[in-house]
Structure formats: C-alpha cells, structure tokens
Write an enzyme that holds these catalytic residues in place. Structure first.
Site, mmCIF file in Angstrom:
data_model
loop_
_atom_site.group_PDB
_atom_site.id
_atom_site.type_symbol
_atom_site.label_atom_id
_atom_site.label_comp_id
_atom_site.label_asym_id
_atom_site.label_seq_id
_atom_site.Cartn_x
_atom_site.Cartn_y
_atom_site.Cartn_z
ATOM 1 N N ASP A 2 0.980 -1.215 -0.022
ATOM 2 C CA ASP A 2 0.067 0.082 0.085
ATOM 3 C C ASP A 2 1.004 1.249 -0.047
ATOM 4 O O ASP A 2 2.090 1.137 0.295
ATOM 5 C CB ASP A 2 -0.750 -0.004 1.238
ATOM 6 C CG ASP A 2 -1.536 1.154 1.393
ATOM 7 O OD1 ASP A 2 -2.261 1.561 0.420
ATOM 8 O OD2 ASP A 2 -1.670 1.976 2.286
ATOM 9 N N ASP A 26 -0.153 5.092 0.639
ATOM 10 C CA ASP A 26 -0.229 6.037 1.678
ATOM 11 C C ASP A 26 -0.474 5.543 3.341
ATOM 12 O O ASP A 26 -1.291 4.625 3.574
ATOM 13 C CB ASP A 26 -1.785 6.740 1.728
ATOM 14 C CG ASP A 26 -1.943 7.455 0.309
ATOM 15 O OD1 ASP A 26 -0.812 8.169 -0.227
ATOM 16 O OD2 ASP A 26 -3.054 7.403 -0.600
HETATM 17 C C1 BG6 Z 1 -5.881 5.671 -0.200
HETATM 18 C C2 BG6 Z 1 -6.079 6.550 1.276
HETATM 19 O O1 BG6 Z 1 -4.702 5.243 -0.218
HETATM 20 O O2 BG6 Z 1 -6.351 6.421 -1.196
HETATM 21 C C3 BG6 Z 1 -7.487 7.003 1.163
HETATM 22 O O3 BG6 Z 1 -5.641 5.590 2.162
HETATM 23 C C4 BG6 Z 1 -7.695 7.693 0.090
HETATM 24 O O4 BG6 Z 1 -7.435 7.862 2.685
HETATM 25 C C5 BG6 Z 1 -7.596 6.984 -1.133
HETATM 26 O O5 BG6 Z 1 -8.994 8.411 0.258
HETATM 27 C C6 BG6 Z 1 -7.996 7.979 -2.307
HETATM 28 O O6 BG6 Z 1 -6.661 8.810 -2.631
HETATM 29 P P1 BG6 Z 1 -6.745 9.760 -3.786
HETATM 30 O O7 BG6 Z 1 -5.330 10.454 -3.681
HETATM 31 O O8 BG6 Z 1 -7.165 9.354 -4.883
HETATM 32 O O9 BG6 Z 1 -7.581 11.078 -3.282
HETATM 33 MG MG MG Z 2 -2.859 3.211 3.410
#
Ligand code: BG6
Ligand code: MG
Length: 215
Positions: free
Chosen positions: A9, A11
C-alpha cells in the site's frame, strides 16, 4: 509456502501522505462546519476519495447536497491535498524504507504498489520511488476499492505472480481485508497493526524482511 512478491500500500506505508489526507479533509470540514477528527480519519484509510467524503458527510447537518456539490467538495479536497504532495521530495521516504526495498529486490522478490489513490503516480514521481517497483496498480485502474481485492489482484496479475504467493503490506484494516479476500498473505503496519487481523504484524517497516525469512 514461499513469498514471491510483495505488494505495498502507498499512503501510510511507503510514505506518510495519510497525514496530508487528514489535513486536507480537516480544512474542508472546518470550512463547511462539519465535525472531523483523527478518530473519524482512521475510517478513511484505504477507501476511495468519494467514499471518504461520504464518511465525513455523516456528520453534515446542512441541506442535502447534490452529486455535483459532492464532486466539487472532493475536488477541492484533492486540490489542497496535492498542494502538500507537490512539496514532497525523495527525503520524504525513510532510509529504512529504501534499504528494505533494496534488500527485497536483492533477494529476487517482485515488488508492486497496490493503492486506492489516483495520485499514486504523482507521489511515486515526487519521492523518486517508482524505480523500485515492477508494477503499479492504483485508483485510476480499478472500479472497486478496498476491502474489495481488485487493486491487489491486478497488482499480482501485472507481476505475473500467484495471489497466494504475494504478501500485502497495509496500514488499513480495509486493506488487510482486501488482501485476505484476494487469497494473499497480509502484514499489518501502523494503524492496522492494532487490530490483529493480519497474518503478520510489523513493528518496524524492516520487519518485512523477517516475514520473508521465516516464511
Ligand atoms: C488511499 C488512502 O490510499 O487512497 C485514502 O488511504 C484515500 O485515505 C484514497 O481516500 C484515495 O486517494 P486519492 O489520492 O485518490 O484521493
Ligand atoms: Mg494506506
């Protein structure tokens, strides 16, 4: 059973962009007078941008919002979030993460990113992480987000790896559930390590190396 590939993963695992997500949602919520705190933020881990907005709107007390208004709110949050991302540099990736990725590659493992984020490419570029990965599966390529296994199954497919020989590394319970639903081994890092749902718990990022050694 031997591990052939590791799917990370992004984030909250490879980089601490989870905090930027929080700050951006907090700014939007404050502006709209919606209560939002770190505890609610935990539920946003791993889920898509629009699903995150729906969770935040559970506490919205104003007039019903149209689909267009919701879209605008999500876009606004993303703009704030990308401001934070644009200031990222390679130094936002720890030495521990880089050394662990190097060691896994040296051991001959295939590496992939499996993230719900549509900003994955931008983050990998800003932090100079892209070159570690044999495949990237992200929010721009899937229709169902975690806990659905789609993003991880696509990563395994792109790697040419069998799901049961993949180890998923996640900070979100939704991501651990997704990995399991895909028939993969799971390792919990950060927040997800608290719930005990994964096959392995990582106290430190480098502990991935121990999982692979003992497996
Ligand atoms: C995930 C995060 O990796 O990505 C979430 O943990 C987030 O919190 C999701 O909502 C979508 O991210 P993005 O960058 O497309 O808004
Ligand atoms: Mg994550």
């Amino acid at each position: 059973m031997d591990i052939q590939a590791v799917i990370f993963d992004l984030d909250g695992v490879l980089v601490h962009t989870d905090h930027f997500h929080y700050l951006a949602w907090k700014e939007l919520s404050d502006e709209k007078g919606i209560f939002f705190n770190e505890e609610i933020n935990q539920r946003l881990r791993g889920v898509s941008r629009m699903e995150s907005l729906e969770i935040i709107l559970e506490r919205y007390e104003g007039e019903p919002l149209s689909a267009e208004e919701k879209e605008r709110m999500a876009e606004k949050k993303n703009g704030i979030y990308r401001e934070y991302l644009s200031r990222m540099t390679p130094s936002d990736v720890s030495e521990e993460v880089r050394e662990t990725l190097d060691e896994l590659k040296e051991r001959g493992l295939k590496l992939a990113v499996g993230s719900s984020s549509k900003n994955t490419g931008f983050i990998l570029e800003k932090t100079d992480l892209a070159h570690y990965f044999d495949a990237v599966s992200d929010g721009t390529m899937i229709t169902r987000t975690k806990p659905d296994p789609e993003v991880f199954l696509l990563a395994a497919k792109l790697l040419g790896a069998e799901p049961e020989k993949c180890l998923v590394v996640e900070d979100a319970d939704a991501g651990i559930e997704a990995g399991k639903a895909g028939g993969m081994l799971t390792a919990a890092y950060g927040e997800a390590a608290k719930s005990g749902k994964a096959d392995y718990r990582l106290d430190h990022f480098r502990d991935i190396l121990k999982v692979q050694e003992t497996d």
